[in-house]
Design a protein around this motif. Structure first.
Motif, PDB file in Angstrom:
ATOM      1  N   PRO A   8      -6.953  -3.517 -18.120  1.00  0.00           N
ATOM      2  CA  PRO A   8      -5.723  -3.758 -17.357  1.00  0.00           C
ATOM      3  C   PRO A   8      -6.045  -4.228 -15.941  1.00  0.00           C
ATOM      4  CG  PRO A   8      -6.080  -1.404 -17.679  1.00  0.00           C
ATOM      5  CD  PRO A   8      -7.127  -2.121 -18.456  1.00  0.00           C
ATOM      6  N   ILE A   9      -5.207  -5.091 -15.448  1.00  0.00           N
ATOM      7  CA  ILE A   9      -5.392  -5.607 -14.097  1.00  0.00           C
ATOM      8  C   ILE A   9      -4.827  -4.582 -13.120  1.00  0.00           C
ATOM      9  CG2 ILE A   9      -4.754  -7.438 -12.491  1.00  0.00           C
ATOM     10  CD1 ILE A   9      -4.520  -9.281 -14.932  1.00  0.00           C
ATOM     11  N   LYS A  10      -5.629  -4.236 -12.162  1.00  0.00           N
ATOM     12  CA  LYS A  10      -5.194  -3.283 -11.145  1.00  0.00           C
ATOM     13  C   LYS A  10      -4.771  -4.060  -9.912  1.00  0.00           C
ATOM     14  CE  LYS A  10      -8.183   0.439 -12.662  1.00  0.00           C
ATOM     15  NZ  LYS A  10      -9.230   1.378 -12.295  1.00  0.00           N
ATOM     16  N   THR A  11      -3.645  -3.658  -9.367  1.00  0.00           N
ATOM     17  CA  THR A  11      -3.176  -4.292  -8.138  1.00  0.00           C
ATOM     18  C   THR A  11      -3.258  -3.273  -7.012  1.00  0.00           C
ATOM     19  OG1 THR A  11      -0.895  -3.706  -8.630  1.00  0.00           O
ATOM     20  CG2 THR A  11      -1.622  -5.884  -9.307  1.00  0.00           C
ATOM     21  N   ALA A  12      -3.724  -3.720  -5.898  1.00  0.00           N
ATOM     22  CA  ALA A  12      -3.821  -2.841  -4.736  1.00  0.00           C
ATOM     23  C   ALA A  12      -2.459  -2.721  -4.086  1.00  0.00           C
ATOM     24  CB  ALA A  12      -4.827  -3.388  -3.737  1.00  0.00           C
ATOM     25  N   GLN A  13      -2.109  -1.536  -3.682  1.00  0.00           N
ATOM     26  CA  GLN A  13      -0.863  -1.354  -2.959  1.00  0.00           C
ATOM     27  C   GLN A  13      -1.182  -1.407  -1.477  1.00  0.00           C
ATOM     28  OE1 GLN A  13       1.519   1.922  -4.110  1.00  0.00           O
ATOM     29  NE2 GLN A  13       1.743   1.193  -6.195  1.00  0.00           N
ATOM     30  N   VAL A  14      -0.627  -2.391  -0.847  1.00  0.00           N
ATOM     31  CA  VAL A  14      -0.884  -2.609   0.569  1.00  0.00           C
ATOM     32  C   VAL A  14       0.431  -2.447   1.316  1.00  0.00           C
ATOM     33  CG1 VAL A  14      -1.692  -4.288   2.273  1.00  0.00           C
ATOM     34  CG2 VAL A  14      -2.718  -4.241   0.004  1.00  0.00           C
ATOM     35  N   ALA A  15       0.376  -1.787   2.454  1.00  0.00           N
ATOM     36  CA  ALA A  15       1.583  -1.639   3.268  1.00  0.00           C
ATOM     37  C   ALA A  15       2.045  -3.011   3.714  1.00  0.00           C
ATOM     38  CB  ALA A  15       1.287  -0.764   4.484  1.00  0.00           C
ATOM     39  N   SER A  16       3.330  -3.242   3.620  1.00  0.00           N
ATOM     40  CA  SER A  16       3.883  -4.526   4.004  1.00  0.00           C
ATOM     41  C   SER A  16       3.695  -4.744   5.503  1.00  0.00           C
ATOM     42  CB  SER A  16       5.373  -4.540   3.662  1.00  0.00           C
ATOM     43  OG  SER A  16       5.953  -5.741   4.085  1.00  0.00           O
ATOM     44  N   SER A  17       3.197  -5.907   5.841  1.00  0.00           N
ATOM     45  CA  SER A  17       3.055  -6.237   7.251  1.00  0.00           C
ATOM     46  C   SER A  17       3.382  -7.711   7.423  1.00  0.00           C
ATOM     47  CB  SER A  17       1.653  -5.929   7.764  1.00  0.00           C
ATOM     48  OG  SER A  17       0.700  -6.731   7.105  1.00  0.00           O
ATOM     49  N   SER A  18       3.657  -8.102   8.622  1.00  0.00           N
ATOM     50  CA  SER A  18       4.045  -9.480   8.872  1.00  0.00           C
ATOM     51  C   SER A  18       3.111 -10.121   9.869  1.00  0.00           C
ATOM     52  CB  SER A  18       5.471  -9.520   9.422  1.00  0.00           C
ATOM     53  OG  SER A  18       5.488  -9.033  10.738  1.00  0.00           O
ATOM     54  N   SER A  19       3.291 -11.412  10.069  1.00  0.00           N
ATOM     55  CA  SER A  19       2.476 -12.123  11.034  1.00  0.00           C
ATOM     56  C   SER A  19       2.785 -11.660  12.457  1.00  0.00           C
ATOM     57  CB  SER A  19       2.706 -13.623  10.910  1.00  0.00           C
ATOM     58  OG  SER A  19       4.057 -13.933  11.150  1.00  0.00           O
ATOM     59  N   SER A  20       3.919 -10.979  12.631  1.00  0.00           N
ATOM     60  CA  SER A  20       4.282 -10.481  13.957  1.00  0.00           C
ATOM     61  C   SER A  20       3.553  -9.188  14.293  1.00  0.00           C
ATOM     62  CB  SER A  20       5.790 -10.270  14.042  1.00  0.00           C
ATOM     63  OG  SER A  20       6.186  -9.316  13.083  1.00  0.00           O
ATOM     64  N   GLY A  21       2.850  -8.628  13.309  1.00  0.00           N
ATOM     65  CA  GLY A  21       2.089  -7.418  13.555  1.00  0.00           C
ATOM     66  C   GLY A  21       2.824  -6.141  13.224  1.00  0.00           C
ATOM     67  N   PHE A  22       4.078  -6.228  12.797  1.00  0.00           N
ATOM     68  CA  PHE A  22       4.821  -5.037  12.430  1.00  0.00           C
ATOM     69  C   PHE A  22       4.392  -4.582  11.041  1.00  0.00           C
ATOM     70  CE2 PHE A  22       8.165  -7.373  15.031  1.00  0.00           C
ATOM     71  CZ  PHE A  22       7.816  -6.728  16.205  1.00  0.00           C
ATOM     72  N   SER A  23       4.539  -3.305  10.770  1.00  0.00           N
ATOM     73  CA  SER A  23       4.136  -2.759   9.490  1.00  0.00           C
ATOM     74  C   SER A  23       5.147  -1.726   9.010  1.00  0.00           C
ATOM     75  CB  SER A  23       2.768  -2.095   9.627  1.00  0.00           C
ATOM     76  OG  SER A  23       2.437  -1.389   8.465  1.00  0.00           O
ATOM     77  N   CYS A  24       5.306  -1.648   7.702  1.00  0.00           N
ATOM     78  CA  CYS A  24       6.219  -0.677   7.105  1.00  0.00           C
ATOM     79  C   CYS A  24       5.522   0.649   6.817  1.00  0.00           C
ATOM     80  CB  CYS A  24       6.780  -1.228   5.795  1.00  0.00           C
ATOM     81  SG  CYS A  24       7.837  -2.662   5.993  1.00  0.00           S
ATOM     82  N   SER A  25       4.285   0.786   7.202  1.00  0.00           N
ATOM     83  CA  SER A  25       3.517   1.976   6.845  1.00  0.00           C
ATOM     84  C   SER A  25       4.060   3.250   7.473  1.00  0.00           C
ATOM     85  CB  SER A  25       2.043   1.803   7.201  1.00  0.00           C
ATOM     86  OG  SER A  25       1.892   1.646   8.586  1.00  0.00           O
ATOM     87  N   THR A  26       4.746   3.142   8.593  1.00  0.00           N
ATOM     88  CA  THR A  26       5.306   4.316   9.259  1.00  0.00           C
ATOM     89  C   THR A  26       6.798   4.110   9.451  1.00  0.00           C
ATOM     90  OG1 THR A  26       3.252   4.589  10.491  1.00  0.00           O
ATOM     91  CG2 THR A  26       5.161   5.765  11.313  1.00  0.00           C
ATOM     92  N   ARG A  27       7.588   5.078   8.965  1.00  0.00           N
ATOM     93  CA  ARG A  27       9.032   5.002   9.205  1.00  0.00           C
ATOM     94  C   ARG A  27       9.300   5.341  10.659  1.00  0.00           C
ATOM     95  NH1 ARG A  27      12.580   4.259   5.035  1.00  0.00           N
ATOM     96  NH2 ARG A  27      14.440   5.306   5.714  1.00  0.00           N
ATOM     97  N   LYS A  28      10.087   4.533  11.292  1.00  0.00           N
ATOM     98  CA  LYS A  28      10.355   4.718  12.710  1.00  0.00           C
ATOM     99  C   LYS A  28      11.835   4.926  12.963  1.00  0.00           C
ATOM    100  CE  LYS A  28       6.539   2.196  14.754  1.00  0.00           C
ATOM    101  NZ  LYS A  28       6.205   1.175  15.745  1.00  0.00           N
ATOM    102  N   THR A  29      12.101   5.529  14.097  1.00  0.00           N
ATOM    103  CA  THR A  29      13.469   5.684  14.575  1.00  0.00           C
ATOM    104  C   THR A  29      13.698   4.655  15.683  1.00  0.00           C
ATOM    105  OG1 THR A  29      12.835   7.292  16.257  1.00  0.00           O
ATOM    106  CG2 THR A  29      13.437   8.159  14.083  1.00  0.00           C
TER     107      THR A  29
END
Length: 65
Positions: A8-29
C-alpha cells in the motif's frame, strides 16, 4: 505461479502551510493573530470557524475591519 501484492502507498500527513508562512498546525485565537491576513488564512484554509463569531465571513473583527 504466485502473484505478488503491491504494498500500500503511504502518504505523509503534513500540516497545511502556505507560501505566506502561516500554518494550520496550531489552533489560534484572535488574540494570537499578528495580522488580518493570518486570521483570514486560519478561517479559510484551516477551518477555524470560531474566529468568525457572527458568521459574516470576516474573522477577528477587531483586526479585520
Amino acid at each position: 505461479m504466485t502473484s505478488k501484492k503491491a504494498a500500500p502507498i503511504k502518504t505523509a500527513q503534513v500540516a497545511s502551510s502556505s507560501s505566506s508562512g502561516f500554518s494550520c498546525s496550531t489552533r489560534k485565537t484572535c488574540g494570537q493573530m499578528a495580522s488580518c491576513e493570518e486570521a483570514q488564512y486560519h478561517l479559510n484554509e484551516c477551518g477555524n470557524g470560531r474566529l468568525d463569531r457572527d458568521n459574516d465571513g470576516v474573522p477577528c473583527e477587531a483586526i479585520c475591519r
